[in-house]
Design a protein around this motif. Structure first.
Motif, PDB file in Angstrom:
ATOM      1  N   ALA A 108       0.834  -1.205   0.000  1.00  0.00           N
ATOM      2  CA  ALA A 108       0.000   0.000   0.000  1.00  0.00           C
ATOM      3  C   ALA A 108       0.866   1.250   0.000  1.00  0.00           C
ATOM      4  CB  ALA A 108      -0.932  -0.003   1.212  1.00  0.00           C
ATOM      5  N   GLN A 109       1.977   1.212   0.739  1.00  0.00           N
ATOM      6  CA  GLN A 109       2.889   2.359   0.749  1.00  0.00           C
ATOM      7  C   GLN A 109       3.507   2.586  -0.622  1.00  0.00           C
ATOM      8  OE1 GLN A 109       3.346   4.456   3.620  1.00  0.00           O
ATOM      9  NE2 GLN A 109       1.501   3.258   3.975  1.00  0.00           N
ATOM     10  N   LEU A 110       3.750   1.494  -1.336  1.00  0.00           N
ATOM     11  CA  LEU A 110       4.266   1.594  -2.699  1.00  0.00           C
ATOM     12  C   LEU A 110       3.204   2.185  -3.622  1.00  0.00           C
ATOM     13  CD1 LEU A 110       6.626   0.909  -4.655  1.00  0.00           C
ATOM     14  CD2 LEU A 110       5.522  -1.308  -5.016  1.00  0.00           C
ATOM     15  N   ASP A 111       1.977   1.716  -3.482  1.00  0.00           N
ATOM     16  CA  ASP A 111       0.874   2.218  -4.307  1.00  0.00           C
ATOM     17  C   ASP A 111       0.665   3.717  -4.110  1.00  0.00           C
ATOM     18  OD1 ASP A 111       0.415  -0.328  -5.253  1.00  0.00           O
ATOM     19  OD2 ASP A 111      -1.156  -0.780  -3.796  1.00  0.00           O
ATOM     20  N   LEU A 112       0.833   4.177  -2.874  1.00  0.00           N
ATOM     21  CA  LEU A 112       0.617   5.587  -2.548  1.00  0.00           C
ATOM     22  C   LEU A 112       1.817   6.464  -2.904  1.00  0.00           C
ATOM     23  CD1 LEU A 112      -1.103   5.077   0.940  1.00  0.00           C
ATOM     24  CD2 LEU A 112      -2.206   5.892  -1.163  1.00  0.00           C
ATOM     25  N   GLY A 113       2.902   5.844  -3.347  1.00  0.00           N
ATOM     26  CA  GLY A 113       4.081   6.600  -3.717  1.00  0.00           C
ATOM     27  C   GLY A 113       4.899   7.069  -2.533  1.00  0.00           C
ATOM     28  N   ARG A 114       4.645   6.488  -1.351  1.00  0.00           N
ATOM     29  CA  ARG A 114       5.377   6.900  -0.156  1.00  0.00           C
ATOM     30  C   ARG A 114       6.730   6.209  -0.040  1.00  0.00           C
ATOM     31  NH1 ARG A 114       0.146   6.607   3.918  1.00  0.00           N
ATOM     32  NH2 ARG A 114      -0.901   8.499   3.150  1.00  0.00           N
ATOM     33  N   VAL A 115       6.884   5.093  -0.748  1.00  0.00           N
ATOM     34  CA  VAL A 115       8.184   4.416  -0.818  1.00  0.00           C
ATOM     35  C   VAL A 115       8.490   4.134  -2.283  1.00  0.00           C
ATOM     36  CG1 VAL A 115       7.892   3.363   1.465  1.00  0.00           C
ATOM     37  CG2 VAL A 115       7.214   2.083  -0.587  1.00  0.00           C
ATOM     38  N   ASP A 116       9.754   3.945  -2.579  1.00  0.00           N
ATOM     39  CA  ASP A 116      10.167   3.693  -3.963  1.00  0.00           C
ATOM     40  C   ASP A 116      10.149   2.212  -4.318  1.00  0.00           C
ATOM     41  OD1 ASP A 116      10.887   6.484  -4.472  1.00  0.00           O
ATOM     42  OD2 ASP A 116      12.478   6.105  -3.005  1.00  0.00           O
ATOM     43  N   GLY A 117      10.272   1.357  -3.302  1.00  0.00           N
ATOM     44  CA  GLY A 117      10.273  -0.077  -3.547  1.00  0.00           C
ATOM     45  C   GLY A 117       9.847  -0.835  -2.314  1.00  0.00           C
ATOM     46  N   TYR A 118       9.346  -2.050  -2.522  1.00  0.00           N
ATOM     47  CA  TYR A 118       8.958  -2.926  -1.418  1.00  0.00           C
ATOM     48  C   TYR A 118       9.799  -4.194  -1.494  1.00  0.00           C
ATOM     49  CZ  TYR A 118       6.323  -6.853   0.574  1.00  0.00           C
ATOM     50  OH  TYR A 118       5.976  -8.005   1.229  1.00  0.00           O
ATOM     51  N   LEU A 119      10.546  -4.472  -0.442  1.00  0.00           N
ATOM     52  CA  LEU A 119      11.382  -5.660  -0.388  1.00  0.00           C
ATOM     53  C   LEU A 119      10.626  -6.812   0.262  1.00  0.00           C
ATOM     54  CD1 LEU A 119      13.587  -3.072   0.126  1.00  0.00           C
ATOM     55  CD2 LEU A 119      15.046  -5.059  -0.217  1.00  0.00           C
ATOM     56  N   GLY A 120      10.541  -7.925  -0.459  1.00  0.00           N
ATOM     57  CA  GLY A 120       9.842  -9.091   0.052  1.00  0.00           C
ATOM     58  C   GLY A 120      10.311 -10.350  -0.639  1.00  0.00           C
ATOM     59  N   ASP A 121       9.659 -11.462  -0.324  1.00  0.00           N
ATOM     60  CA  ASP A 121      10.010 -12.738  -0.949  1.00  0.00           C
ATOM     61  C   ASP A 121       9.713 -12.711  -2.436  1.00  0.00           C
ATOM     62  OD1 ASP A 121      10.875 -13.765   1.396  1.00  0.00           O
ATOM     63  OD2 ASP A 121       9.305 -15.258   1.633  1.00  0.00           O
ATOM     64  N   PHE A 122      10.649 -13.222  -3.232  1.00  0.00           N
ATOM     65  CA  PHE A 122      10.480 -13.245  -4.674  1.00  0.00           C
ATOM     66  C   PHE A 122       9.159 -13.884  -5.109  1.00  0.00           C
ATOM     67  CE2 PHE A 122      11.280 -15.267  -8.856  1.00  0.00           C
ATOM     68  CZ  PHE A 122      11.457 -14.115  -9.602  1.00  0.00           C
ATOM     69  N   PRO A 123       8.745 -15.059  -4.556  1.00  0.00           N
ATOM     70  CA  PRO A 123       7.474 -15.653  -4.981  1.00  0.00           C
ATOM     71  C   PRO A 123       6.282 -14.725  -4.753  1.00  0.00           C
ATOM     72  CG  PRO A 123       8.766 -17.265  -3.792  1.00  0.00           C
ATOM     73  CD  PRO A 123       9.449 -15.940  -3.601  1.00  0.00           C
ATOM     74  N   ALA A 124       6.275 -14.027  -3.614  1.00  0.00           N
ATOM     75  CA  ALA A 124       5.168 -13.122  -3.316  1.00  0.00           C
ATOM     76  C   ALA A 124       5.135 -11.948  -4.288  1.00  0.00           C
ATOM     77  CB  ALA A 124       5.282 -12.604  -1.886  1.00  0.00           C
ATOM     78  N   LEU A 125       6.299 -11.430  -4.630  1.00  0.00           N
ATOM     79  CA  LEU A 125       6.346 -10.294  -5.547  1.00  0.00           C
ATOM     80  C   LEU A 125       5.917 -10.699  -6.950  1.00  0.00           C
ATOM     81  CD1 LEU A 125       9.598  -8.463  -4.393  1.00  0.00           C
ATOM     82  CD2 LEU A 125       7.295  -8.458  -3.400  1.00  0.00           C
TER      83      LEU A 125
END
Length: 288
Positions: free
Chosen positions: A191-208
């Protein structure tokens, strides 16, 4: 002849069923008596982590590749599966406080965590970075985020260590460090990525990859399949619950041997993360 064929078929099916029961009964004997008496295997999970463990909109059942694997393991151990919700950062403390029998939902095995709990390793994964599709050419590796902001799950120590090393590289190159926002769940981070508040979201490759697949044209994984740090997705158990740990490992190994494991991973497009064996306490740092 028809009756003879029917009898032969029935005998074959009976032998097959007996073989399956015999396989599972050996593992079932390892399950602690308290859990066998209860008949329920309780699993702590954040339940917001597609495609590993999550709930689809307007549904109550937990689904995902780990959920499918655990459902089959529980069936073979003659146990009912019960999920208990917990944020990612509370899963290991929840094990230590006996809130549930095992913890799941994308936990990675690390040497540091092995000081507190044991792991049954079931899938290869890695930390990657999700960006908005419009920014896919802007970011290729983690150092492209120097001076920016990234989001990650609270409690993701493996990713945090990699980010600290990357920030050191930013400083060494004379660039500003990037800011790290730690959030309780994958939906919060996205959601923070969608709102433009962060530039990227780091997570598990399968989830992304799941996010990219289910929202065509909205997201991209940095560098196509860039892995910041590899790790082994695992189920966690308290140190005093070796019986359950071994029962789960043995059953999952049987599933790998008979093809069920690979089939379930393939259902979710994650067959590339299949391990050659179901191991105990073998993190990425100890693998060649």
């Amino acid at each position: 002849m028809k009756h003879v064929a029917t009898a032969l078929l029935a005998g074959m099916l009976a032998c097959g069923a007996t073989g399956a029961i015999a396989q599972s009964s050996e593992a079932a004997k390892l399950v602690p008596q308290e859990i066998r008496d209860r008949g329920t295997l309780t699993v702590g999970s954040q339940q917001t982590f597609p495609p590993v463990e999550f709930k689809k909109p307007n549904e109550t059942a937990v689904t995902g590749v780990s959920a499918d694997l655990l459902a089959e393991i529980a069936r073979r151990l003659d146990l009912r599966l019960e999920y208990i919700h917990g944020e990612y950062s509370s899963l290991i403390p929840g094990l230590e406080s006996k809130r549930f029998d095992m913890a799941s939902g994308g936990i990675s095995d690390t040497e540091e965590r092995e000081q507190k709990v044991d792991f049954v390793n079931y899938m290869m994964s890695g930390g990657s970075i999700l960006v908005r599709a419009a920014d896919k050419e802007k970011y290729k590796t983690i150092t492209d985020f120097c001076g920016g902001t990234v989001a990650m799950l609270l409690g993701s120590n493996t990713i945090m260590k990699a980010l600290e090393a990357a920030n050191a590289d930013c400083e060494a190159a004379g660039k500003a460090r990037f800011t790290v926002d730690q959030l309780p769940s994958a939906p919060d981070a996205k959601a923070q990525l969608d709102l433009g508040r962060v530039d990227g979201y780091l997570g598990d490759f399968p989830a992304l990859v799941y996010f990219v697949t289910n929202a065509p044209g909205s997201y991209a994984v940095v560098g196509g399949n860039y892995i910041l740090t590899p790790y082994i997705t695992s189920w966690a158990f308290s140190k005093d619950n070796a019986g359950l740990r071994d029962a789960v490992q043995k059953t999952a190994q049987e599933m790998l041997d008979d093809g069920t494991y690979k089939k379930l991973l393939t259902t979710w497009g994650l067959e590339g993360g299949a391990l050659p064996e179901i191991s105990v306490n073998l993190p990425a740092s100890k693998r060649k």
